[in-house]
Design a protein around this motif. Structure first.
Motif, short mmCIF file in Angstrom:
data_model
loop_
_atom_site.label_atom_id
_atom_site.label_comp_id
_atom_site.label_asym_id
_atom_site.label_seq_id
_atom_site.Cartn_x
_atom_site.Cartn_y
_atom_site.Cartn_z
N GLU A 37 0.84 -1.21 0.00
CA GLU A 37 0.00 0.00 0.00
C GLU A 37 0.87 1.25 0.00
O GLU A 37 0.65 2.18 -0.79
CB GLU A 37 -0.92 0.00 1.21
CG GLU A 37 -1.78 1.25 1.34
CD GLU A 37 -2.57 1.27 2.63
OE1 GLU A 37 -3.81 1.22 2.56
OE2 GLU A 37 -1.93 1.33 3.72
N ILE A 53 -3.32 1.29 -4.27
CA ILE A 53 -4.05 0.11 -3.82
C ILE A 53 -3.97 0.04 -2.30
O ILE A 53 -2.93 0.34 -1.71
CB ILE A 53 -3.49 -1.17 -4.48
CG1 ILE A 53 -4.38 -2.36 -4.19
CG2 ILE A 53 -2.04 -1.43 -4.07
CD1 ILE A 53 -4.03 -3.60 -5.02
N THR A 57 -7.21 -4.45 -0.13
CA THR A 57 -7.37 -4.98 -1.48
C THR A 57 -6.25 -5.95 -1.82
O THR A 57 -6.46 -6.98 -2.45
CB THR A 57 -7.41 -3.83 -2.50
OG1 THR A 57 -8.51 -2.96 -2.20
CG2 THR A 57 -7.58 -4.37 -3.92
N SER A 73 -6.31 -1.53 -9.73
CA SER A 73 -5.61 -2.30 -8.70
C SER A 73 -4.44 -3.06 -9.31
O SER A 73 -3.33 -3.07 -8.74
CB SER A 73 -6.57 -3.29 -8.03
OG SER A 73 -7.58 -2.61 -7.32
#
Length: 240
Positions: A37, A53, A57, A73
């Protein structure tokens, strides 16, 4: 259809697991959800407009909990791990490691030709006498660390895999596909289109899609000039 979706989820999960467990590409890549992330956010700060992202996720993708993964993504993951987005989409057993670790080398002649084509647009004053000093100066000004040794290697037909990332980043900065310099499947840009794109950006008209104006005759393009001037004066912050 359900089987295809499940296979797709499994492929993405397996390849993401490979990237995270190996720290792709050089052993220092992010290995946990939070790090992925953060890496995507760092990339978006360097290249505004890039997707990010969330750790949730990433967790869901790795555990096959997303039925239809969004392109944003997958793009964010591709940016973080320096792989083509096709890495997550290609089919066939055993392709995960091959796609991530052994991407086919591009044709050095193609790389040079496309690089020179772009540099002549970026530095039109020296286009007629573009030498290595000029090439390196233009690249350095755009934070693309490609030196004389790398250029000599390309001329001798040798590809250095370390060039892939800076070339991809250069392409992204000038609104070209990330694989423009290294992927023969991406058509070479017409110099006139590139010049037009440069003119639009210089006028601060990034909101006008290139595909809508590329190929216009000279008289039609001249008709756009007043509008471009108006856009530039109306919002000077939009200058590139």
């Amino acid at each position: 259809m359900a089987e295809d979706t499940a296979a797709h989820r499994r492929t993405i999960a397996e390849r993401l697991t490979h990237l995270m467990s190996t720290g792709h590409p050089d052993g220092t890549g992010p290995r946990d959800y939070h790090a992925v992330e953060q890496a995507s956010q760092d990339y978006a700060e360097r290249y505004p407009g890039s997707p990010t992202i969330s750790r949730q996720t990433v967790h869901n993708l790795r555990n096959e909990r997303v039925a239809n993964p969004g392109i944003n993504s997958l793009t964010a993951l591709a940016n973080v791990y320096r792989v083509p987005i096709s890495y997550f989409l290609s089919e066939g057993a055993g392709q995960g490691e091959a796609a991530a670790g052994r991407t086919p080398a591009p044709d050095p002649d193609m790389v040079l030709q496309r690089l020179d084509g772009i540099l002549k647009v970026l530095q039109p004053d020296t286009a007629a006498t573009l030498d290595d000093d000029a090439r390196i100066a233009v690249l350095t000004a755009r934070n693309c660390p490609i030196g004389r040794d790398a250029l000599d290697g390309l001329r001798s037909g040798q590809w250095d895999e370390r060039l892939r990332l800076p070339l991809g980043e250069l392409a992204a900065r000038i609104s070209l596909p990330a694989g423009y310099f290294v992927d023969h499947r991406i058509p070479a840009a017409d110099p006139n289109d590139l010049l037009l794109l440069g003119a639009l950006k210089a006028q601060g008209a990034r909101g006008i899609a290139l595909r809508q104006v590329a190929g216009l005759p000279e008289d039609a393009f001249q008709a756009l000039s007043p509008m471009l001037d108006l856009l530039s004066k109306a919002d000077p912050r939009r200058r590139m």
